[in-house]
Design a protein around this motif. Structure first.
Motif, PDB file in Angstrom:
ATOM      1  N   SER A 206       0.806  -1.219   0.000  1.00 54.08           N
ATOM      2  CA  SER A 206       0.000   0.000   0.000  1.00 54.08           C
ATOM      3  C   SER A 206       0.836   1.265   0.000  1.00 54.08           C
ATOM      4  CB  SER A 206      -0.933   0.009   1.220  1.00 54.08           C
ATOM      5  OG  SER A 206      -1.870  -1.037   1.137  1.00 54.08           O
ATOM      6  N   GLY A 207       2.104   1.146   0.353  1.00 50.87           N
ATOM      7  CA  GLY A 207       2.967   2.318   0.383  1.00 50.87           C
ATOM      8  C   GLY A 207       4.419   1.902   0.364  1.00 50.87           C
ATOM      9  N   SER A 208       5.322   2.867   0.196  1.00 49.12           N
ATOM     10  CA  SER A 208       6.745   2.567   0.105  1.00 49.12           C
ATOM     11  C   SER A 208       7.437   2.611   1.464  1.00 49.12           C
ATOM     12  CB  SER A 208       7.418   3.560  -0.842  1.00 49.12           C
ATOM     13  OG  SER A 208       7.231   4.892  -0.386  1.00 49.12           O
ATOM     14  N   VAL A 209       6.693   2.930   2.510  1.00 49.09           N
ATOM     15  CA  VAL A 209       7.228   2.950   3.884  1.00 49.09           C
ATOM     16  C   VAL A 209       6.300   2.129   4.755  1.00 49.09           C
ATOM     17  CG1 VAL A 209       7.826   4.384   5.863  1.00 49.09           C
ATOM     18  CG2 VAL A 209       8.245   5.232   3.546  1.00 49.09           C
ATOM     19  N   MET A 216      -4.373  -1.616   8.760  1.00 50.80           N
ATOM     20  CA  MET A 216      -4.235  -2.810   7.932  1.00 50.80           C
ATOM     21  C   MET A 216      -3.176  -3.769   8.461  1.00 50.80           C
ATOM     22  SD  MET A 216      -6.659  -2.051   6.085  1.00 50.80           S
ATOM     23  CE  MET A 216      -6.662  -3.598   5.183  1.00 50.80           C
ATOM     24  N   ALA A 217      -2.523  -3.428   9.572  1.00 53.47           N
ATOM     25  CA  ALA A 217      -1.599  -4.350  10.240  1.00 53.47           C
ATOM     26  C   ALA A 217      -2.384  -5.168  11.258  1.00 53.47           C
ATOM     27  CB  ALA A 217      -0.471  -3.577  10.918  1.00 53.47           C
ATOM     28  N   LEU A 218      -2.021  -6.429  11.422  1.00 54.74           N
ATOM     29  CA  LEU A 218      -2.688  -7.293  12.396  1.00 54.74           C
ATOM     30  C   LEU A 218      -1.895  -7.350  13.691  1.00 54.74           C
ATOM     31  CD1 LEU A 218      -3.787 -10.305  10.145  1.00 54.74           C
ATOM     32  CD2 LEU A 218      -5.105  -8.290  10.792  1.00 54.74           C
ATOM     33  N   PRO A 219      -2.564  -7.566  14.821  1.00 55.81           N
ATOM     34  CA  PRO A 219      -1.858  -7.668  16.104  1.00 55.81           C
ATOM     35  C   PRO A 219      -1.289  -9.069  16.312  1.00 55.81           C
ATOM     36  CG  PRO A 219      -4.214  -7.864  16.460  1.00 55.81           C
ATOM     37  CD  PRO A 219      -4.038  -7.613  14.977  1.00 55.81           C
ATOM     38  N   PHE A 220      -0.106  -9.134  16.892  1.00 53.34           N
ATOM     39  CA  PHE A 220       0.519 -10.421  17.196  1.00 53.34           C
ATOM     40  C   PHE A 220       1.159 -10.350  18.580  1.00 53.34           C
ATOM     41  CE2 PHE A 220       0.508 -10.191  12.576  1.00 53.34           C
ATOM     42  CZ  PHE A 220       0.012 -11.441  12.237  1.00 53.34           C
ATOM     43  N   GLY A 221       1.121 -11.472  19.274  1.00 47.70           N
ATOM     44  CA  GLY A 221       1.724 -11.559  20.602  1.00 47.70           C
ATOM     45  C   GLY A 221       3.231 -11.750  20.543  1.00 47.70           C
ATOM     46  N   PRO A 222       3.878 -11.850  21.700  1.00 46.24           N
ATOM     47  CA  PRO A 222       5.335 -11.991  21.751  1.00 46.24           C
ATOM     48  C   PRO A 222       5.806 -13.351  21.235  1.00 46.24           C
ATOM     49  CG  PRO A 222       4.387 -12.258  23.928  1.00 46.24           C
ATOM     50  CD  PRO A 222       3.265 -11.832  23.041  1.00 46.24           C
ATOM     51  N   GLY A 239      -5.555   0.059  15.666  1.00 49.08           N
ATOM     52  CA  GLY A 239      -6.928  -0.364  15.386  1.00 49.08           C
ATOM     53  C   GLY A 239      -7.790   0.734  14.785  1.00 49.08           C
ATOM     54  N   THR A 240      -7.173   1.861  14.423  1.00 48.57           N
ATOM     55  CA  THR A 240      -7.874   2.950  13.753  1.00 48.57           C
ATOM     56  C   THR A 240      -7.018   3.402  12.567  1.00 48.57           C
ATOM     57  OG1 THR A 240      -6.858   4.637  15.151  1.00 48.57           O
ATOM     58  CG2 THR A 240      -8.975   3.743  15.879  1.00 48.57           C
ATOM     59  N   PRO A 241      -7.614   4.023  11.546  1.00 50.31           N
ATOM     60  CA  PRO A 241      -6.812   4.490  10.414  1.00 50.31           C
ATOM     61  C   PRO A 241      -5.723   5.458  10.871  1.00 50.31           C
ATOM     62  CG  PRO A 241      -9.129   4.485   9.831  1.00 50.31           C
ATOM     63  CD  PRO A 241      -9.068   4.206  11.302  1.00 50.31           C
ATOM     64  N   SER A 242      -4.496   5.165  10.487  1.00 52.77           N
ATOM     65  CA  SER A 242      -3.348   5.978  10.871  1.00 52.77           C
ATOM     66  C   SER A 242      -3.179   7.133   9.885  1.00 52.77           C
ATOM     67  CB  SER A 242      -2.087   5.123  10.864  1.00 52.77           C
ATOM     68  OG  SER A 242      -1.773   4.739   9.524  1.00 52.77           O
ATOM     69  N   PRO A 243      -2.283   8.082  10.183  1.00 51.14           N
ATOM     70  CA  PRO A 243      -2.015   9.141   9.200  1.00 51.14           C
ATOM     71  C   PRO A 243      -1.568   8.585   7.851  1.00 51.14           C
ATOM     72  CG  PRO A 243      -1.160   9.779  11.349  1.00 51.14           C
ATOM     73  CD  PRO A 243      -1.631   8.350  11.481  1.00 51.14           C
ATOM     74  N   ALA A 244      -0.799   7.491   7.850  1.00 50.97           N
ATOM     75  CA  ALA A 244      -0.369   6.893   6.589  1.00 50.97           C
ATOM     76  C   ALA A 244      -1.546   6.260   5.850  1.00 50.97           C
ATOM     77  CB  ALA A 244       0.719   5.853   6.832  1.00 50.97           C
ATOM     78  N   ASP A 245      -2.501   5.685   6.585  1.00 55.86           N
ATOM     79  CA  ASP A 245      -3.712   5.150   5.946  1.00 55.86           C
ATOM     80  C   ASP A 245      -4.485   6.276   5.263  1.00 55.86           C
ATOM     81  OD1 ASP A 245      -3.173   2.569   6.860  1.00 55.86           O
ATOM     82  OD2 ASP A 245      -4.308   2.879   8.711  1.00 55.86           O
ATOM     83  N   LYS A 246      -4.608   7.395   5.959  1.00 56.19           N
ATOM     84  CA  LYS A 246      -5.309   8.547   5.376  1.00 56.19           C
ATOM     85  C   LYS A 246      -4.579   9.029   4.139  1.00 56.19           C
ATOM     86  CE  LYS A 246      -6.960  13.221   6.369  1.00 56.19           C
ATOM     87  NZ  LYS A 246      -7.132  14.274   7.404  1.00 56.19           N
ATOM     88  N   GLU A 247      -3.244   9.066   4.207  1.00 55.92           N
ATOM     89  CA  GLU A 247      -2.453   9.502   3.058  1.00 55.92           C
ATOM     90  C   GLU A 247      -2.686   8.573   1.859  1.00 55.92           C
ATOM     91  OE1 GLU A 247       2.247  10.022   1.738  1.00 55.92           O
ATOM     92  OE2 GLU A 247       1.716   9.702   3.841  1.00 55.92           O
TER      93      GLU A 247
END
Length: 361
Positions: A206-209, A216-222, A239-247
């Motif tokens: 979705s982006g270069s960074v 869109m990232a999933l949570p994972f335990g240790p 769990g909410t759209p980040s600034p990069a998601d908005k971009e």
């Protein structure tokens, strides 16, 4: 313990010419899966008596019919999440409809079937009586709003952020397989590979960074990530759209471009009026049926994608990358009188002082 996670079926990526940069390949790949800016995405909830799946009860071999219907409380969470994405200012709108034949997005709530969504315009290839999105557990419980926001992100064309090639994550593969084979996911090795361990091609991302806080990232335990060291304790996106998601959303669906800037009459050219990294969609309505050439003219570095609108839905027809230099991006397409087409131009940079235009002849 690992939470319940999104499980997408794997879709083969289309092939393009070798040697394209990640950003340019991404423009062509996403040209297939992203909606045309200004699209109104209609969604409906599947809840008729016939909307159900027959599944086998684990450990018994006995069939059981499981409805796709969800409670009004769950529906309201989905409506709120559509409003949250729209509130970012993106140029795509959402409208709830009662008739599934009018809906590009058809949402079910089948318990035990996992949470997933068709990615972007993949939804157009799903049968009208089938789901394009499923929410497989109660999304009204604490922390599950992010599940809905995540699936809507997929419906907009976004992919799993933790699989980005720019993340640099080194997983303990067997630990991941073992973790997700157990409760609450019960994933096969193939599902785990497709949704976690497989690294996306640069053009699919979705982006270069990499953005570890992306919705869109999933949570994972240790204990599942070996490197980088700071993620050995786990991944915990917001769990909410980040600034990069908005971009990302505004890059593909700029709010200022909700209305297509001009109708492109065959044998005419229209000034692009775009700056670097901007894009626009133009309409073409041919006056006769024949082979046309559609392209850019002037000193610009562009990617060009042509869609055909059938039954009110834009479908990918052709795409071309000019190769990263000040040359013309041109495609030859057969246009049919009485049909409507959309030409998407993405401008990367300009050279010289001459005017750059999009044309059809």
């Amino acid at each position: 313990m690992t939470r319940r996670l999104c499980s997408l079926p794997r879709q083969p990526a289309p092939s393009f010419a070798a040697g394209l940069t990640a950003e340019r390949l991404g423009a062509l790949l996403a040209g297939r899966r992203m909606w045309v800016n200004g699209t109104v995405l209609h969604y409906c909830f599947l809840d008729a008596g016939s909307d159900a799946s027959v599944i086998e009860v684990p450990g018994t071999g006995e069939p059981r019919r499981v409805s796709w219907a969800g409670s009004e409380a769950q529906r309201e969470v989905v409506r709120e999440c559509f409003r949250e994405w729209r509130g970012l200012g993106i140029g795509v709108r959402f409208a709830e409809v009662g008739d599934r034949d009018e809906a590009e997005l058809r949402i079910g709530f089948q318990t035990g079937a996992g949470s997933w969504s068709a990615v972007g315009r993949e939804a157009l290839s799903v049968g009208r009586g089938e789901r394009t999105m499923n929410l497989g557990w109660d999304v009204t419980t604490a922390g599950e709003r992010g599940t809905v926001l995540h699936q809507i992100g997929h419906a907009l064309g976004m992919v799993h952020e933790h699989q980005s090639p720019f993340a640099g994550l080194h997983w303990d593969d067997e630990a991941v397989y073992a973790e997700l084979a157990g409760p609450p996911n019960f994933w096969s090795r193939q599902t785990t590979y497709t949704n976690v361990l497989r690294t996306l091609e640069a053009g699919e991302a979705s982006g270069s960074v990499w953005d570890p806080q992306s919705v869109m990232a999933l949570p994972f335990g240790p204990g599942l990530v070996l490197e980088p060291e700071r993620y050995r304790t786990g991944l915990a996106p917001s769990g909410t759209p980040s600034p990069a998601d908005k971009e990302f959303g505004l890059r593909w669906y700029p709010s200022a471009g909700c209305d297509r800037p001009a109708a492109l009459v065959p044998f005419r050219s229209v000034p692009l009026g775009l700056g670097p990294a901007e894009q626009a969609d133009f309409t073409v309505e041919p006056s006769e049926t024949r082979e046309y050439t559609v392209g850019t003219f002037g000193e610009a570095d562009t990617v060009l994608v042509v869609f055909e609108e059938r039954d009110g839905e834009p479908r990918f027809l052709a795409g071309h990358d000019d190769g990263g230099g000040p040359d013309n991006a041109v495609v030859g397409v057969r246009l049919v009188k009485g049909r409507r087409y959309v030409v998407r131009v993405r401008l990367y940079s300009t050279w010289g002082s001459g005017e750059t235009a999009i044309m059809c002849w």
